[in-house]
Structures are given as C-alpha cells and as structure tokens.
Design a protein around this motif. Sequence first.
Motif, PDB file in Angstrom:
ATOM      1  N   MET A   1      27.245  54.708  34.895  1.00 49.12           N
ATOM      2  CA  MET A   1      28.201  53.955  35.714  1.00 49.12           C
ATOM      3  C   MET A   1      28.124  54.340  37.182  1.00 49.12           C
ATOM      4  SD  MET A   1      31.545  53.770  33.318  1.00 49.12           S
ATOM      5  CE  MET A   1      32.450  52.493  34.127  1.00 49.12           C
TER       6      MET A   1
ATOM      7  N   TYR B   1      25.633  49.820  35.186  1.00 46.85           N
ATOM      8  CA  TYR B   1      27.074  50.050  35.150  1.00 46.85           C
ATOM      9  C   TYR B   1      27.658  49.494  33.857  1.00 46.85           C
ATOM     10  CZ  TYR B   1      31.894  49.907  36.488  1.00 46.85           C
ATOM     11  OH  TYR B   1      33.243  50.104  36.503  1.00 46.85           O
TER      12      TYR B   1
ATOM     13  N   LEU C   1      29.566  51.383  30.719  1.00 47.44           N
ATOM     14  CA  LEU C   1      30.897  50.994  30.244  1.00 47.44           C
ATOM     15  C   LEU C   1      30.896  50.833  28.730  1.00 47.44           C
ATOM     16  CD1 LEU C   1      33.520  50.377  31.678  1.00 47.44           C
ATOM     17  CD2 LEU C   1      32.988  47.968  31.485  1.00 47.44           C
TER      18      LEU C   1
ATOM     19  N   ILE D   1      30.855  54.221  27.077  1.00 46.07           N
ATOM     20  CA  ILE D   1      32.135  54.926  27.134  1.00 46.07           C
ATOM     21  C   ILE D   1      33.131  54.287  26.188  1.00 46.07           C
ATOM     22  CG2 ILE D   1      34.096  55.452  28.596  1.00 46.07           C
ATOM     23  CD1 ILE D   1      32.389  56.176  30.738  1.00 46.07           C
ATOM     24  N   SER D   2      33.108  52.952  26.087  1.00 42.05           N
ATOM     25  CA  SER D   2      34.083  52.330  25.193  1.00 42.05           C
ATOM     26  C   SER D   2      33.777  52.711  23.745  1.00 42.05           C
ATOM     27  CB  SER D   2      34.108  50.814  25.385  1.00 42.05           C
ATOM     28  OG  SER D   2      33.050  50.206  24.710  1.00 42.05           O
TER      29      SER D   2
ATOM     30  N   LEU E   1      35.275  41.629  26.275  1.00 45.44           N
ATOM     31  CA  LEU E   1      35.160  42.083  27.659  1.00 45.44           C
ATOM     32  C   LEU E   1      33.710  42.197  28.080  1.00 45.44           C
ATOM     33  CD1 LEU E   1      37.965  44.717  28.037  1.00 45.44           C
ATOM     34  CD2 LEU E   1      37.639  42.655  29.362  1.00 45.44           C
TER      35      LEU E   1
ATOM     36  N   PHE F   1      32.356  38.832  28.782  1.00 37.71           N
ATOM     37  CA  PHE F   1      32.897  38.319  30.038  1.00 37.71           C
ATOM     38  C   PHE F   1      32.238  38.997  31.237  1.00 37.71           C
ATOM     39  CE2 PHE F   1      36.492  38.421  33.199  1.00 37.71           C
ATOM     40  CZ  PHE F   1      36.330  37.103  33.586  1.00 37.71           C
ATOM     41  N   ALA F   2      32.111  40.335  31.152  1.00 38.27           N
ATOM     42  CA  ALA F   2      31.512  41.068  32.265  1.00 38.27           C
ATOM     43  C   ALA F   2      30.058  40.653  32.455  1.00 38.27           C
ATOM     44  CB  ALA F   2      31.606  42.571  32.019  1.00 38.27           C
TER      45      ALA F   2
ATOM     46  N   LEU G   1      29.992  37.446  34.248  1.00 34.91           N
ATOM     47  CA  LEU G   1      30.290  37.653  35.673  1.00 34.91           C
ATOM     48  C   LEU G   1      29.066  38.175  36.402  1.00 34.91           C
ATOM     49  CD1 LEU G   1      33.832  39.248  35.941  1.00 34.91           C
ATOM     50  CD2 LEU G   1      33.105  36.970  36.587  1.00 34.91           C
TER      51      LEU G   1
ATOM     52  N   ALA H   1      33.160  40.790  50.538  1.00 32.52           N
ATOM     53  CA  ALA H   1      34.568  41.141  50.747  1.00 32.52           C
ATOM     54  C   ALA H   1      34.740  42.069  51.938  1.00 32.52           C
ATOM     55  CB  ALA H   1      35.137  41.806  49.498  1.00 32.52           C
ATOM     56  N   GLU H   2      33.741  42.930  52.165  1.00 30.55           N
ATOM     57  CA  GLU H   2      33.886  43.851  53.294  1.00 30.55           C
ATOM     58  C   GLU H   2      32.613  43.862  54.107  1.00 30.55           C
ATOM     59  OE1 GLU H   2      35.212  47.719  52.192  1.00 30.55           O
ATOM     60  OE2 GLU H   2      36.898  46.891  51.114  1.00 30.55           O
TER      61      GLU H   2
ATOM     62  N   ARG I   1      30.805  45.414  59.950  1.00 29.38           N
ATOM     63  CA  ARG I   1      31.230  44.794  61.200  1.00 29.38           C
ATOM     64  C   ARG I   1      30.450  45.335  62.377  1.00 29.38           C
ATOM     65  NH1 ARG I   1      36.058  42.785  60.754  1.00 29.38           N
ATOM     66  NH2 ARG I   1      37.202  43.286  58.861  1.00 29.38           N
TER      67      ARG I   1
ATOM     68  N   ARG J   1      34.269  46.806  66.930  1.00 33.29           N
ATOM     69  CA  ARG J   1      35.478  45.990  67.019  1.00 33.29           C
ATOM     70  C   ARG J   1      35.898  45.776  68.466  1.00 33.29           C
ATOM     71  NH1 ARG J   1      39.091  44.789  63.629  1.00 33.29           N
ATOM     72  NH2 ARG J   1      38.294  46.152  62.014  1.00 33.29           N
TER      73      ARG J   1
ATOM     74  N   LEU K   1      42.050  45.619  70.911  1.00 33.29           N
ATOM     75  CA  LEU K   1      43.217  44.749  70.939  1.00 33.29           C
ATOM     76  C   LEU K   1      43.771  44.721  72.346  1.00 33.29           C
ATOM     77  CD1 LEU K   1      45.059  45.805  67.699  1.00 33.29           C
ATOM     78  CD2 LEU K   1      43.997  43.618  68.177  1.00 33.29           C
ATOM     79  N   PRO K   2      44.180  43.564  72.806  1.00 34.52           N
ATOM     80  CA  PRO K   2      44.739  43.514  74.154  1.00 34.52           C
ATOM     81  C   PRO K   2      46.089  44.214  74.203  1.00 34.52           C
ATOM     82  CG  PRO K   2      44.943  41.393  73.084  1.00 34.52           C
ATOM     83  CD  PRO K   2      44.133  42.240  72.163  1.00 34.52           C
TER      84      PRO K   2
ATOM     85  N   MET L   1      38.159  45.117  38.385  1.00 34.25           N
ATOM     86  CA  MET L   1      38.228  44.875  36.956  1.00 34.25           C
ATOM     87  C   MET L   1      37.569  46.030  36.190  1.00 34.25           C
ATOM     88  SD  MET L   1      36.493  41.983  34.608  1.00 34.25           S
ATOM     89  CE  MET L   1      35.136  43.010  34.138  1.00 34.25           C
TER      90      MET L   1
ATOM     91  N   LEU M   1      40.282  52.405  28.845  1.00 28.69           N
ATOM     92  CA  LEU M   1      39.620  53.273  27.876  1.00 28.69           C
ATOM     93  C   LEU M   1      40.273  54.644  27.846  1.00 28.69           C
ATOM     94  CD1 LEU M   1      35.903  52.343  28.409  1.00 28.69           C
ATOM     95  CD2 LEU M   1      37.316  51.930  26.429  1.00 28.69           C
TER      96      LEU M   1
ATOM     97  N   HIS N   1      42.349  41.847  49.524  1.00 31.68           N
ATOM     98  CA  HIS N   1      42.204  40.809  50.540  1.00 31.68           C
ATOM     99  C   HIS N   1      41.160  39.779  50.142  1.00 31.68           C
ATOM    100  CE1 HIS N   1      39.114  43.744  51.367  1.00 31.68           C
ATOM    101  NE2 HIS N   1      38.437  42.778  51.930  1.00 31.68           N
ATOM    102  N   ALA N   2      40.573  39.922  48.925  1.00 35.21           N
ATOM    103  CA  ALA N   2      39.504  39.006  48.545  1.00 35.21           C
ATOM    104  C   ALA N   2      40.001  37.699  47.899  1.00 35.21           C
ATOM    105  CB  ALA N   2      38.518  39.729  47.635  1.00 35.21           C
TER     106      ALA N   2
ATOM    107  N   SER O   1      43.673  40.619  65.940  1.00 31.29           N
ATOM    108  CA  SER O   1      43.254  40.368  67.320  1.00 31.29           C
ATOM    109  C   SER O   1      42.957  38.894  67.556  1.00 31.29           C
ATOM    110  CB  SER O   1      42.006  41.197  67.635  1.00 31.29           C
ATOM    111  OG  SER O   1      41.001  40.887  66.700  1.00 31.29           O
TER     112      SER O   1
END
Lengths: 124, 345
Positions: A20, A28, A32, A35-36, A87, A90-91, A94, A113-114, A117, A120, A123-124, B1, B9, B72-73, B195
């Motif tokens: 994992m 991963y 899982l 472990i299950s 599960l 499903f995983a 995905l 999602a992240e 960047r 930055r 900020l004013p 998830m 588990l 935030h996703a 910003s």
Amino acid sequence: MEGPIALVVGILIATGVYLMLARDLLHYLFGLVLISNAANLAIFITGRLTRASPALVPEGMDVPPLPVANPLPQALILTAIVIGFGLLAFALALIAQAYKVLGTLDVDSMRIAEPVRPKRKKLP
Amino acid sequence: MALNLVSTLLMLTSIGMIYGLTGTLNMAQLHISLATVDNPVAVSALAVLFISAFGIKAAIFPLFFWLPASYHAPPVTVTAVFAGLLTKVGVYALIRTFTLIFPTDLGFTHNILLGTALLTMLTGVLGAAAQYEFRKILAFHIISQIGFLVLGLALNSPLALAGSVFYMVHNIVAKTNLFLISGTAQRLTGSYELSEIGGIYQASPLLSTFFFIAAFSLAGFPPLSGFWAKLLLLKASLDQAAYLVAAVALVTGALTLYSMSKIWAEVFWKDHPKSYCCNLYEIPRNERLQRLLPVALLALITLGLGLVPEPFIDYSLDAANELLEPSGYLNAVLGQGSTQYTGNH
C-alpha cells in the motif's frame, strides 16, 4: 494452532502495508486485499480453533450436540468477505476509470485536486 | 475512500479481538464483562486500536491528512453534507465506545485522547490560517473543531460531555451552512481563491449576513451558538484545573476568528479584483431561492441555538449524564436487575 496463524496474519499485514505504500494504484489495491484477508483471518481465530462440529441443530433437538465450533466469527467473516469483494470490484472499476481518464496509475502524477502551483500572487 | 477502508478494517479487527476477549458483542454486556477481564494490557491495546480506527474517520490529530486533501474536490453540496456529518460520526463512535465500553483505564486512554484533542485543535486552526482557498480554510477548521469535540470526551465530566454534544449540534449546522455559502459565493464570483474574488457584500448583503452569523458562531462570538458550546468546554476544563487545556482552547478560538475575518475581509468586503461585479439578482429566481433558503434556515437555527441555549444545554446535560452513568442504558438493553450478569465466556 493459534500461534502460527497469528504469525500468518502478521506477515499478511506487513506485506499489505508494504504494497500500500507503493505509488502504483494497482499495488495499493493488492495491499488492501491482503490486509482485508488478514483481518478476516484474525477475526476467525478470535473464535478459538477447536476440533468441533459445525453448529447445526439436528432434527428433534433444541441445541446442537457439543462440542460445536463458534459460529459467530464465521458469520462475521462471511459478511466481511462479501462486502470486501464488492469493495474490491468497485475500487478496481474506479482505478480502471482513472487509468482511462488520466492515462497513468502513478499516484504522484494525479494532481487534479491539488495542482502544483506557480508562485502565489500576494494578497492585496 | 481507501483510507476509510483501512480504518474499517482496523475497526473490524478490533471488534473481532474484543469478541475473542469477552465472548460478546453487545455493548451493554461489554461494559460489564470488560471490567472483569483479567488482562488489562490487552484491553488497553484494544482501546488504542479503537482510537485509531475511529480517529481516521473523525480526522483527529495524526490521522487527519485525508480531510483537507479531499474536501475541496467534490461539488460543494456533497462537501457540505460530508462536512456536516462524516467526521461527527467518528466522534460519536468515539464517545459511545469510550464512555460505555472502555471506562476501565481512564488514566491511559483519556490522556491519549486529551493530547490528540489539543494537537488536533491547534494543527487544524494553524493549517486554516495558512490557506487562501475558501473551502480549504473551512476544511481545516473542521479538524480543529473535531479537536473540541474530542476534548469534551477526554475531560470526562458531565459538563464537558454536555459541551461536546452541544458543540456537535452547533458545528453540524454552522459548518454545513458555511460550505453552502462558499458554493454560492463561487457561483457569484467564479472562483474559490480568496485573491481572485470579492465584493459579495455589495452583491448581496443578505448572504453576507448569513455568513456572518455562521462564521462568527463558529469562532465563538457571545450571542451565537458556538459561544455557549465553547463556554461549557472552558468551564469544564477550568473546573478540573486544566489550565493548559483552557489556554489552548482560547488560542484556537482566537485563531478561528482570525481566519474567519480573513474570509470576511477578502470575500465579502474587498472589491472584486476585476471591476466586474456580480449581482445576486442575475441568478434566475428559482435557483436563487434554492440557494438562499437552506442557508437562511441553517442560519436561523444557529441564531436560535445561540439566543435560547438553555433547553438545548439541558438536553446535552441529560445526554452526558446518561453517558457517564449508563445503568439506565444497561437496564434497558439487558433487562431489569441484570446488572450482575457477568457475560457468557
């Protein structure tokens, strides 16, 4: 018998954790699953391992003839296996979809999602 | 998830172990039979397993990293429901197990809980102070509020538990509301980055008022619901002469106020950076109603909790007393007079 099986549980969990920690999503998933299964095995031996018959009540009797194996952990695991299988499916779906969309299974390169960047703005 | 699966588990394993130790899974019966188990080390180990299992779900201190990375996703309505309910379920499970099943070794488990609670409060609020994205600030705040909830459990007095229960109700309402408002703010201004947006006070003073109510209730301003919740917890910690705890709670409150006023200044007061301004009345009437009604309702509940706190505090105190003195629960589950029953193992 509890000792060796407990050892097996430990080895399974260690292998699972190792898998994992990999960056590949498929590894991963395998971790899982391991472990299950280890958890299921652990629950199984908490019911104590004995030489005994299944807890079935024969016709004409109110209680099963002793000694019987403890049916409750087995019932728990049966549920856990079914849920675990769902599960897993499903995983897997995905992960397949993620591969289709992103073209990679490397967790470090999934950055929707992240996003990384640039510097930055202040900020004013 | 995936992390949730791991915690599931863990929980499953510890439930299996607890069955192996006592031969029962009935919570009321566990309360009785765990006290008689002659293997305190195993019980403590199980308690720690349960803390980590529920801790992942509740996002307490070392295990919170999944929360700000994921909240935030999804679409903001989904996040609002998650923020309101998910972590609180973890805390609920913690409170139930550690008042009913594991009150055997209070010095050990509750010190762990106390330490993690304080660290959770501080790291959450410091994380929030460092963020400049509307939803990420809110997500980090969830963590710090989880700290407050666990703190009530760790102090383990009726007043503290009542504070926890009251805080949970207040927090579910206020937090859901804040996420809903952040969604509407994004609809109006086009972004979540502090910003890049601004000028909502001009666009809609009404929405700003609702945000003000929810946010400053969260920070613990006197007439609002968060104030009463924090007051209960503070009083409980001062009653136990836990001055460090009280100090951390106060600092956390002040830092919460800091990041809430950051949002207030950047999103609501400041002009929009691109002189384009947004108007709430540009949104079609139906959608406007759909967006404002739930927000208004939740803000009203927050106001109500704040202005008439007494019945709610009474209810929370009842709940706390019941949690700490579970004989009523035991009788209800096991039948009258069965408190001498010693399990079947």
